[in-house]
Design an enzyme around this catalytic site. Structure first.
Site, PDB file in Angstrom:
ATOM      1  N   CYS A   2       0.868  -1.135   0.079  1.00  0.00           N
ATOM      2  CA  CYS A   2      -0.110   0.067  -0.242  1.00  0.00           C
ATOM      3  C   CYS A   2       0.861   1.273   0.093  1.00  0.00           C
ATOM      4  CB  CYS A   2      -0.685   0.092   1.356  1.00  0.00           C
ATOM      5  SG  CYS A   2      -1.880  -1.360   1.386  1.00  0.00           S
ATOM      6  N   ARG A  27       2.105   1.663  -5.736  1.00  0.00           N
ATOM      7  CA  ARG A  27       2.274   0.873  -4.817  1.00  0.00           C
ATOM      8  C   ARG A  27       0.871   0.034  -4.438  1.00  0.00           C
ATOM      9  NH1 ARG A  27       6.519   1.274  -1.943  1.00  0.00           N
ATOM     10  NH2 ARG A  27       5.589   0.309  -0.127  1.00  0.00           N
ATOM     11  N   TRP A  73      -3.547  -1.976  -1.397  1.00  0.00           N
ATOM     12  CA  TRP A  73      -3.481  -2.980  -2.199  1.00  0.00           C
ATOM     13  C   TRP A  73      -4.220  -4.205  -1.203  1.00  0.00           C
ATOM     14  CZ3 TRP A  73      -1.590  -8.095  -1.904  1.00  0.00           C
ATOM     15  CH2 TRP A  73      -1.818  -8.753  -3.182  1.00  0.00           C
ATOM     16  N   ASN A  99       0.414  -0.176   6.111  1.00  0.00           N
ATOM     17  CA  ASN A  99       0.937  -1.076   5.074  1.00  0.00           C
ATOM     18  C   ASN A  99       1.399  -2.355   5.628  1.00  0.00           C
ATOM     19  OD1 ASN A  99       1.875  -2.293   2.763  1.00  0.00           O
ATOM     20  ND2 ASN A  99       3.465  -0.705   2.728  1.00  0.00           N
ATOM     21  N   GLY A 100       0.821  -3.391   5.489  1.00  0.00           N
ATOM     22  CA  GLY A 100       1.319  -4.720   5.806  1.00  0.00           C
ATOM     23  C   GLY A 100       0.241  -5.610   6.342  1.00  0.00           C
ATOM     24  N   GLU A 466      11.861 -13.556 -18.586  1.00  0.00           N
ATOM     25  CA  GLU A 466      11.582 -12.058 -18.375  1.00  0.00           C
ATOM     26  C   GLU A 466      10.780 -11.639 -19.367  1.00  0.00           C
ATOM     27  OE1 GLU A 466      11.432 -10.078 -16.148  1.00  0.00           O
ATOM     28  OE2 GLU A 466      11.584  -8.038 -17.144  1.00  0.00           O
ATOM     29  N   LYS A 470       7.095  -9.703 -18.414  1.00  0.00           N
ATOM     30  CA  LYS A 470       6.718  -8.717 -19.068  1.00  0.00           C
ATOM     31  C   LYS A 470       5.327  -8.577 -19.916  1.00  0.00           C
ATOM     32  CE  LYS A 470       8.793  -6.247 -17.037  1.00  0.00           C
ATOM     33  NZ  LYS A 470       9.270  -7.043 -15.940  1.00  0.00           N
ATOM     34  N   GLU A 473       2.084  -9.640 -17.298  1.00  0.00           N
ATOM     35  CA  GLU A 473       1.765  -8.812 -16.173  1.00  0.00           C
ATOM     36  C   GLU A 473       1.376  -7.625 -16.746  1.00  0.00           C
ATOM     37  OE1 GLU A 473       4.716  -7.390 -13.594  1.00  0.00           O
ATOM     38  OE2 GLU A 473       6.116  -7.640 -15.061  1.00  0.00           O
ATOM     39  N   HIS A 489       9.634 -31.888 -24.913  1.00  0.00           N
ATOM     40  CA  HIS A 489       9.430 -32.713 -23.673  1.00  0.00           C
ATOM     41  C   HIS A 489       7.867 -32.439 -23.306  1.00  0.00           C
ATOM     42  CE1 HIS A 489      13.533 -34.364 -23.616  1.00  0.00           C
ATOM     43  NE2 HIS A 489      13.862 -33.111 -23.646  1.00  0.00           N
ATOM     44  N   LYS A 582       3.884  -2.228  -6.795  1.00  0.00           N
ATOM     45  CA  LYS A 582       5.363  -2.244  -7.067  1.00  0.00           C
ATOM     46  C   LYS A 582       6.336  -2.770  -6.396  1.00  0.00           C
ATOM     47  CE  LYS A 582       8.842  -0.568  -9.429  1.00  0.00           C
ATOM     48  NZ  LYS A 582       9.300  -0.959 -10.937  1.00  0.00           N
TER      49      LYS A 582
HETATM   50  C1  AGP Z   1       8.417  -6.983 -12.276  1.00  0.00           C
HETATM   51  O1  AGP Z   1       8.182  -6.414 -13.454  1.00  0.00           O
HETATM   52  C2  AGP Z   1       7.355  -7.259 -11.310  1.00  0.00           C
HETATM   53  N1  AGP Z   1       6.778  -6.111 -11.072  1.00  0.00           N
HETATM   54  C3  AGP Z   1       7.880  -8.151 -10.055  1.00  0.00           C
HETATM   55  O2  AGP Z   1       8.104  -9.163 -10.351  1.00  0.00           O
HETATM   56  C4  AGP Z   1       9.074  -7.510  -9.346  1.00  0.00           C
HETATM   57  O3  AGP Z   1       9.996  -7.861 -10.271  1.00  0.00           O
HETATM   58  C5  AGP Z   1       9.176  -8.523  -8.034  1.00  0.00           C
HETATM   59  O4  AGP Z   1       8.190  -8.134  -7.300  1.00  0.00           O
HETATM   60  C6  AGP Z   1      10.445  -8.161  -7.244  1.00  0.00           C
HETATM   61  O5  AGP Z   1      10.407  -6.877  -6.894  1.00  0.00           O
HETATM   62  P1  AGP Z   1      11.577  -6.143  -6.287  1.00  0.00           P
HETATM   63  O6  AGP Z   1      13.028  -6.230  -7.257  1.00  0.00           O
HETATM   64  O7  AGP Z   1      11.211  -4.827  -5.772  1.00  0.00           O
HETATM   65  O8  AGP Z   1      12.410  -7.191  -5.009  1.00  0.00           O
END
Ligand code: AGP
Length: 587
Positions: A2, A27, A73, A99-100, A466, A470, A473, A489, A582
């Site tokens: 959050c 966030r 969130w 937050n938490g 990766e 991208k 997500e 396989h 984030k």
């Molecule tokens: C990356 O595009 C994502 N938002 C997510 O996988 C992110 O990389 C992951 O949560 C790790 O975050 P950090 O690098 O801040 O630890």
């Protein structure tokens, strides 16, 4: 997960927190709320949806000198106005944003209900203001907050205000909270961009710090049970970096910054690289740990260290580390990668390493982050604030730093730096308007596909993973990444006529990955090649020149742009995808 912002001082607190919260929307963005202290009264406004459209007037919030904002969130309780923060004590005098996760909130709720308290939301947070109210039956506000902490298990960053007190109380435990220090004014926020327009002087709260802020600040540490001093750090970010500039979205702004951020890595202090390389040389048993995109950087590290430094490094997803941390000894080394430096799973892995006596090194983008403060050494990626929920520039900076470490371990740091500087010039082209237009045309052909598969071998395997993350997500297209060798396989059963398959090639892996591409094509796959050479197997070719181990950096950039274009075409928010945040500060 959050965002929190609060202000106390002579300026218009309401305007500051409303605009500041918008800078923290990445966030978490299910719902939002504000509380404004107006003499000895509160005005609270809460809404489901995104704070980006909100205005102080529209919310009926008066001017004030103390105000708090929160963007949520959802963890406990659905996305409803009742569950939005802030939350108020039964007597209406204490207001909290959080937050938490409070892990023991059910037991605490039962205890409070027995004391006559009532609850109006499904959240864990609502037990906090009522626990403080309970303790205020015997103690004053500050003491009651201190005593309430003994009832809270879990992770929390809290901002608490009281109707009859001209002060803010800020508490952190395993969730980020920083204090901006102005002239006779203070800001408390989850992250620096929220108040960067006003001050660059920051106090990073430590674990179990409780800051009591009025015209001055005093910090009590609940773990040490004593008052403590915390230094003021000057942040080397400027406010413009945390804004979109001429870009419509942070996503493309941050993708476009990669030439300059990588140039920064190419000019990194040799001493720090050599210090960390020595730690690696002297260790017995090394683990990379991370989550998400940072974990794919780690996977690249495993390949790059094997190839350049001839070293075997283990990699483990941070949340899977408990299955392996019994191998740790005081001679072990854990290298944690985290853009935010606040990812709960990664911090937990780091703490397990410390508990085993191992050394911990972090590679992070956030100065003063928990990861940085809990590490023996830190290499900052210095990519500037990364606001888009998707990690792009921090990721390629992580790759570059790992590459330089591998070159240093091979006794060839300067060669590695020259290679990186050469790639930087090429990245200006890869992030140019022409490339973006070309990729946009490709995206138009993929816009409606329900599935997409991405394959690579060697260093291009983690690149495929990766790129997959991208795309899925931010465009919500189901995409899966595989090692090219895995196709036969089982995976190739998925291929139908027209299934888009992105194939990453390099000089080293070309022969084998092209035969994989032919197998996909023979079954109807629509083949998009990414690499130095075109091939009859490709329906589309995205040319990315051969850059050897820097292929990892170069080949991901057109994929970042493809993901962005797909998001735009599909009406998705490139900066704040659904269900994401984030920084994943809860486990
Ligand atoms: C990356 O595009 C994502 N938002 C997510 O996988 C992110 O990389 C992951 O949560 C790790 O975050 P950090 O690098 O801040 O630890």
């Amino acid at each position: 997960m959050c965002g929190i912002i609060s202000y106390i001082g002579p300026r218009d607190a309401t305007e500051i927190v409303v605009s500041g919260l918008k800078k923290l929307e990445y966030r978490g963005y299910d719902s939002f709320g504000f509380v404004v202290k107006n003499n000895s009264d509160f005005k609270i406004a809460k809404k489901v949806g995104r704070v980006s459209e909100a205005t102080a007037d529209g919310l009926g919030l008066p001017k004030s000198n103390i105000a708090v904002g929160h963007t949520r969130w959802a963890t406990h309780g659905g996305v409803t106005e009742a569950n939005a923060h802030p939350h108020v004590s039964n007597n209406g005098k204490i207001v909290v944003v959080h937050n938490g996760i409070i892990e023991n909130f059910q037991d605490q709720k039962k205890f409070l209900e027995l004391q006559g308290f009532k609850f109006y939301s499904q959240t864990d947070t609502e037990i906090i203001p009522n626990t403080i109210e309970y303790h205020m039956r015997k103690y004053d506000f500050v003491e009651a907050c201190k005593r309430s902490l003994k009832h809270l298990d879990g992770q929390y960053a809290l901002v608490i205000i009281h109707k009859d007190e001209n002060k803010i109380i800020a508490i952190r435990k395993e969730a980020p909270l920083v204090i901006g220090v102005g002239e006779g004014e203070f800001f408390v926020a989850s992250d620096v961009p929220a108040f960067l327009d006003y001050t660059k002087k920051v106090i990073f709260l430590n674990e179990m710090d409780m800051a009591v802020i009025d015209t001055a600040i005093t910090i009590f540490n609940a773990k040490k049970d004593t008052y403590v001093e915390r230094n003021i750090t000057n942040i080397d970010w400027d406010a413009e970096q945390a804004k979109k500039g001429n870009f419509e979205h942070f996503f493309m702004k941050e993708v476009s910054e990669q030439a300059s951020t990588l140039e920064g890595v190419a000019n990194i202090d040799n001493g720090l690289i050599r210090e960390v390389a020595d730690e690696i040389r002297n260790a017995e048993g090394i683990f990379f740990v991370a989550c998400g995109t940072a974990s794919y950087a780690c996977m690249h590290g495993v390949y790059i260290f094997a190839k350049i430094a001839k070293m075997h490094i283990n990699f483990c997803l941070a949340h899977e580390f408990p299955n392996f941390n019994h191998f740790l000894t005081p001679k072990s080394l854990v290298i944690a990668l985290s853009q935010s430096g606040e990812t709960a799973d990664t911090l937990i892995a780091m703490r397990a390493a410390k508990a085993a006596g191992a050394k911990v090194i972090s590679i992070t983008n956030a100065m003063g982050s928990t990861a940085m403060r809990e590490s023996d050494k830190t290499i900052l990626t210095r990519a500037g604030p990364e606001i888009c929920v998707l990690s792009t520039k921090a990721y390629t900076s992580q790759l570059a730093i790992l590459t330089l470490l591998a070159y240093e371990l091979a006794g060839k740091l300067e060669e590695g730096k020259e290679k990186l500087k050469d790639v930087v010039r090429y990245i200006y082209y890869l992030t140019s308007e022409n490339t973006r237009k070309f990729i946009q045309e490709i995206a138009k052909n993929l816009r409606y596909t329900p599935h997409m598969y991405l394959i690579g071998r060697g260093l291009q395997y983690p690149t495929a993973l990766e790129a997959t993350l991208k795309i899925k997500e931010v465009s919500y297209i189901h995409a899966e990444g595989f090692a090219g060798g895995e196709l036969k396989h089982g995976v190739i059963a998925l291929i139908e006529h027209g299934t888009p398959c992105i194939v990453f090639t390099s000089t080293e892996t070309e022969t084998e990955i092209i035969s994989n591409a032919m197998e996909l094509k023979a079954r109807g796959g629509y083949i998009i090649g990414v690499g130095p050479n075109n091939n009859p197997a490709f329906d589309v070719w995205i040319k990315v020149r051969e850059s050897e181990e820097a292929n990892s950096i170069c080949q991901i950039i057109p994929m970042q742009i493809l993901a962005y274009q797909l998001a735009i075409l599909r009406g998705c928010d490139p900066d704040k995808p659904r269900n994401l945040a984030k920084s994943v500060t809860v486990k």
